[in-house]
Enzyme design. Structure first.
Site, PDB file in Angstrom:
ATOM      1  N   HIS A  22       0.842  -1.198   0.000  1.00 51.14           N
ATOM      2  CA  HIS A  22       0.000   0.000   0.000  1.00 51.14           C
ATOM      3  C   HIS A  22       0.875   1.243   0.000  1.00 51.14           C
ATOM      4  O   HIS A  22       1.749   1.398   0.840  1.00 51.14           O
ATOM      5  CB  HIS A  22      -0.905  -0.021   1.238  1.00 51.14           C
ATOM      6  CG  HIS A  22      -1.774   1.172   1.361  1.00 51.14           C
ATOM      7  ND1 HIS A  22      -1.986   1.799   2.557  1.00 51.14           N
ATOM      8  CD2 HIS A  22      -2.481   1.860   0.437  1.00 51.14           C
ATOM      9  CE1 HIS A  22      -2.793   2.825   2.367  1.00 51.14           C
ATOM     10  NE2 HIS A  22      -3.110   2.879   1.082  1.00 51.14           N
ATOM     11  N   ASP A  66      -4.638   3.697  -4.604  1.00 52.22           N
ATOM     12  CA  ASP A  66      -4.664   4.119  -3.205  1.00 52.22           C
ATOM     13  C   ASP A  66      -5.964   4.849  -2.869  1.00 52.22           C
ATOM     14  O   ASP A  66      -6.253   5.913  -3.412  1.00 52.22           O
ATOM     15  CB  ASP A  66      -3.465   5.013  -2.915  1.00 52.22           C
ATOM     16  CG  ASP A  66      -3.181   5.136  -1.434  1.00 52.22           C
ATOM     17  OD1 ASP A  66      -4.134   5.103  -0.627  1.00 52.22           O
ATOM     18  OD2 ASP A  66      -1.999   5.266  -1.056  1.00 52.22           O
ATOM     19  N   MET A  76       2.765  13.352 -16.519  1.00 55.49           N
ATOM     20  CA  MET A  76       3.755  14.390 -16.758  1.00 55.49           C
ATOM     21  C   MET A  76       3.098  15.495 -17.585  1.00 55.49           C
ATOM     22  O   MET A  76       2.627  15.256 -18.695  1.00 55.49           O
ATOM     23  CB  MET A  76       4.967  13.842 -17.510  1.00 55.49           C
ATOM     24  CG  MET A  76       6.034  14.886 -17.761  1.00 55.49           C
ATOM     25  SD  MET A  76       7.379  14.298 -18.814  1.00 55.49           S
ATOM     26  CE  MET A  76       8.198  13.161 -17.717  1.00 55.49           C
ATOM     27  N   TYR A 116       9.941  13.487 -12.698  1.00 52.82           N
ATOM     28  CA  TYR A 116      11.152  12.659 -12.595  1.00 52.82           C
ATOM     29  C   TYR A 116      11.510  12.393 -11.132  1.00 52.82           C
ATOM     30  O   TYR A 116      11.885  11.272 -10.772  1.00 52.82           O
ATOM     31  CB  TYR A 116      12.339  13.325 -13.288  1.00 52.82           C
ATOM     32  CG  TYR A 116      12.286  13.345 -14.797  1.00 52.82           C
ATOM     33  CD1 TYR A 116      11.589  12.399 -15.536  1.00 52.82           C
ATOM     34  CD2 TYR A 116      12.961  14.336 -15.504  1.00 52.82           C
ATOM     35  CE1 TYR A 116      11.554  12.433 -16.918  1.00 52.82           C
ATOM     36  CE2 TYR A 116      12.937  14.383 -16.893  1.00 52.82           C
ATOM     37  CZ  TYR A 116      12.231  13.421 -17.592  1.00 52.82           C
ATOM     38  OH  TYR A 116      12.213  13.459 -18.962  1.00 52.82           O
ATOM     39  N   TYR A 134       4.368  12.443 -23.779  1.00 50.25           N
ATOM     40  CA  TYR A 134       3.809  12.704 -22.457  1.00 50.25           C
ATOM     41  C   TYR A 134       2.868  11.584 -22.029  1.00 50.25           C
ATOM     42  O   TYR A 134       1.833  11.821 -21.409  1.00 50.25           O
ATOM     43  CB  TYR A 134       3.102  14.067 -22.410  1.00 50.25           C
ATOM     44  CG  TYR A 134       4.056  15.216 -22.626  1.00 50.25           C
ATOM     45  CD1 TYR A 134       4.881  15.648 -21.593  1.00 50.25           C
ATOM     46  CD2 TYR A 134       4.157  15.838 -23.861  1.00 50.25           C
ATOM     47  CE1 TYR A 134       5.775  16.701 -21.792  1.00 50.25           C
ATOM     48  CE2 TYR A 134       5.047  16.889 -24.069  1.00 50.25           C
ATOM     49  CZ  TYR A 134       5.842  17.307 -23.024  1.00 50.25           C
ATOM     50  OH  TYR A 134       6.733  18.345 -23.223  1.00 50.25           O
ATOM     51  N   ASN A 136       3.807   9.104 -20.035  1.00 48.76           N
ATOM     52  CA  ASN A 136       4.260   8.555 -18.757  1.00 48.76           C
ATOM     53  C   ASN A 136       3.172   8.689 -17.695  1.00 48.76           C
ATOM     54  O   ASN A 136       2.499   9.710 -17.619  1.00 48.76           O
ATOM     55  CB  ASN A 136       5.516   9.290 -18.288  1.00 48.76           C
ATOM     56  CG  ASN A 136       6.582   9.301 -19.355  1.00 48.76           C
ATOM     57  OD1 ASN A 136       7.046   8.259 -19.777  1.00 48.76           O
ATOM     58  ND2 ASN A 136       6.962  10.485 -19.796  1.00 48.76           N
TER      59      ASN A 136
END
Length: 148
Positions: A22, A66, A76, A116, A134, A136
């Site tokens: 978790h 979560d 990003m 990053y 973009y 990511n």
């Protein structure tokens, strides 16, 4: 082979998803992302022949995000003045709606270098063949509650 596990999820990724607890994060990196340098203190899993949406669809079918974080999904943000197509974000939102009640409300965007820095703290980085710019994305794993 195992029943119920999407075929795209190989043994290394499956083991990693099982090991994550978790709050642990996993990065799904496009083919321009510096996966090896950013992930030098993490596990780096190579999935060069696959795009992020197909991997993300399979992963979201296996793990919860979560529940205690308002924004457990991070993208990003485009760099200033960079007007490239980011329609892949719409695909991600569709997948989030498919698996999570909160849908697109789960997403936050971080500036490139902040992204990053967050990625450097991830449990694992999955290097993909994704060509979308973009593309990511970082997921923060939740916990199984009750009969999930």
């Amino acid at each position: 082979m195992l029943k119920g596990i999407p075929g795209i999820i190989g043994p290394e990724l499956l083991k990693t998803l099982c090991e994550m607890g978790h709050g642990d994060c996993i990065v799904f990196a496009d083919n321009n992302f510096p996966a090896e340098s950013v992930g030098k203190n993490s596990k780096v899993i190579r999935m060069d022949g696959h795009g992020i949406p197909e991997i993300l669809d399979a992963v979201l079918s296996l793990i919860p995000l979560d529940q205690y974080e308002e924004k457990p999904v991070t993208l990003m943000e485009r760099c200033e003045g960079d007007n490239v197509d980011v329609s892949i974000w719409n695909t991600y939102e569709e997948l989030l709606v498919k698996y999570e009640e909160r849908g697109a409300a789960l997403v936050q965007k971080l500036e490139r270098f902040e992204f990053y820095e967050q990625a450097k703290k991830a449990y694992a980085v999955v290097a993909t063949g994704e060509t979308g710019r973009y593309a990511n994305i970082i997921l923060q794993k939740g916990c199984i509650i009750g009969n999930d």
